[in-house]
Design a protein around this motif. Structure first.
Motif, short mmCIF file in Angstrom:
data_model
loop_
_atom_site.label_atom_id
_atom_site.label_comp_id
_atom_site.label_asym_id
_atom_site.label_seq_id
_atom_site.Cartn_x
_atom_site.Cartn_y
_atom_site.Cartn_z
N GLY A 150 6.29 1.40 0.56
CA GLY A 150 5.22 1.74 1.05
C GLY A 150 4.31 2.81 0.54
O GLY A 150 3.77 3.63 1.27
N VAL A 151 4.62 3.01 -0.86
CA VAL A 151 3.80 4.19 -1.66
C VAL A 151 2.60 3.57 -2.47
O VAL A 151 2.65 2.11 -2.63
CB VAL A 151 4.64 4.84 -2.41
N LEU A 152 1.70 4.58 -2.79
CA LEU A 152 0.47 4.08 -3.49
C LEU A 152 -0.27 2.76 -2.90
O LEU A 152 -0.85 2.03 -3.70
CB LEU A 152 1.13 3.74 -5.11
N GLN A 153 -0.32 3.06 -1.76
CA GLN A 153 -1.15 2.04 -0.89
C GLN A 153 -2.61 2.24 -0.79
O GLN A 153 -3.18 1.42 -0.26
CB GLN A 153 -0.46 1.43 0.34
N GLU A 154 -2.74 3.50 -1.05
CA GLU A 154 -4.21 4.20 -0.67
C GLU A 154 -5.22 3.61 -1.56
O GLU A 154 -4.81 3.14 -2.83
CB GLU A 154 -4.25 5.69 -0.65
N PRO A 155 -6.47 3.42 -1.18
CA PRO A 155 -7.44 2.93 -2.30
C PRO A 155 -7.64 3.71 -3.49
O PRO A 155 -7.27 4.93 -3.60
CB PRO A 155 -8.74 3.07 -1.37
N ALA A 156 -7.74 2.88 -4.66
CA ALA A 156 -7.80 3.50 -6.04
C ALA A 156 -9.27 4.38 -6.11
O ALA A 156 -9.96 3.64 -5.62
CB ALA A 156 -7.39 2.67 -7.11
N GLN A 157 -9.19 5.44 -6.66
CA GLN A 157 -10.46 6.07 -7.19
C GLN A 157 -10.71 6.05 -8.67
O GLN A 157 -9.88 6.45 -9.51
CB GLN A 157 -10.63 7.43 -6.64
N PHE A 158 -11.90 5.34 -8.89
CA PHE A 158 -12.12 5.49 -10.52
C PHE A 158 -12.70 6.52 -10.74
O PHE A 158 -13.76 7.17 -10.13
CB PHE A 158 -13.39 4.24 -10.49
#
Length: 323
Positions: A150-158
């Motif tokens: 359940g890691v790195l599930q946050e929205p990616a920021q360009f």
């Protein structure tokens, strides 16, 4: 050094650089022309349709298949351009961008770099197995780990958005010619650097520093320069110098084979990695996981080739005794 010695050294460097450059041009120019023709015929879109269902197996939207297709046939920068074109306002997680970035960093520029690897002694079948199948295996492992924990599930920021280049034949020709000119001067600088390091006695220190890694990978110390240059600057430059060393008898076939296989999985650690990080990928996937995966694969490949060599030597000895 006397003026005559300097002139002789400069002439020697230029000749060696031209020899390495010519060998690369014979491989790269025809391949670049074929790739451009394939692009015009719609090969990127066709390959994207093939890859789309596979994307879903590693936790990615099927639309990203065309992104990896473009990257496989061209380069990471072109893949980044296509990425922004097809995703639009689509929200992707850091996990998804990291997995896509891993696919792009292992599997890119396949026609050109595969042709260079073929010239260095690595078959197309091996290149495809390492850079396509290997990329998918690592992507599946990362998806299993990240989604399971359940890691790195946050929205990616360009962090960066590329400007679209002019899409004309003239612009393409100018870009390729500029790149080919730059490649010559990079090769020239690399050969000068290697000679300076050798004269200062630093080349031996680099070899000693890399000995533990090379021993783990089953590669001889003669490949140290090639590994450093390839990892830092890219497959083409590393393989170009490797071809020179192999043709000169400095490196044996086994070390050449394993070095190219390693660089197929792990190269361009600076520019391409930073580019993919700017898309929002996490360094744990695109650098550390890729490094560990590459080392494990090549270490296993080295032991497998050693067993094959041992079996071949045993069979030859058996035939000799029977004769």
């Amino acid at each position: 050094m006397s003026p005559d010695s300097l002139i002789a050294a400069a002439r020697s460097v230029l000749i060696e650089s031209a020899q390495v450059y010519t060998k690369l041009l014979k491989v790269m120019v025809p391949t670049l022309l074929v790739v451009k023709l394939l692009q015009e015929l719609g090969a990127v879109q066709m390959l994207g349709k093939i890859l789309s269902p596979i994307m879903m197996l590693v936790g990615l939207p099927d639309v990203l298949g065309v992104v990896w297709a473009a990257t496989l046939l061209t380069n990471v920068f072109t893949g980044a351009l296509v990425f922004f074109e097809v995703t639009g306002n689509t929200s992707l997680s850091v996990e998804q961008v990291s997995i896509l970035g891993t696919l792009m960093l292992i599997g890119h520029s396949l026609p050109v770099e595969g042709a260079v690897a073929r010239r260095a002694g690595v078959s197309w079948a091996t290149t495809i197995a390492l850079r396509v199948d290997g990329a998918l295996v690592l992507a599946a492992i990362l998806h299993f780990i990240y989604s399971g924990l359940g890691v790195l599930q946050e929205p990616a920021q360009f962090l960066w958005r590329p400007e679209l280049a002019e899409d004309t034949l003239a612009a393409w020709v100018l870009t390729q010619l500029s790149a080919l000119v730059v490649i010559f001067f990079i090769i020239l600088a690399l050969i000068v650097l290697i000679r300076v390091l050798r004269r200062l006695g630093l080349e031996r220190l680099i070899h000693l520093a890399l000995t533990p890694l090379l021993r783990l990978l089953g590669i001889g110390r003669s490949a140290a320069n090639v590994i450093v240059i390839g990892m830092a600057l890219g497959m083409t430059f590393g393989a170009g110098l490797l071809i020179r060393d192999f043709d000169a008898g400095v490196m044996n076939r086994r070390d050449s084979y394993l070095a190219v296989c390693f660089l197929s999985l792990m190269h361009s650690l600076i520019d391409d990695t930073l580019l993919v990080m700017a898309l929002g990928a996490d360094v744990s996937a695109i650098l550390w996981a890729r490094l560990i995966f590459s080392m494990l694969v090549i270490a296993a490949l080295a032991r497998w080739t050693s067993r094959l060599d041992a079996r071949g030597a045993t069979s030859q000895a058996t035939r000799g005794s029977s004769d």
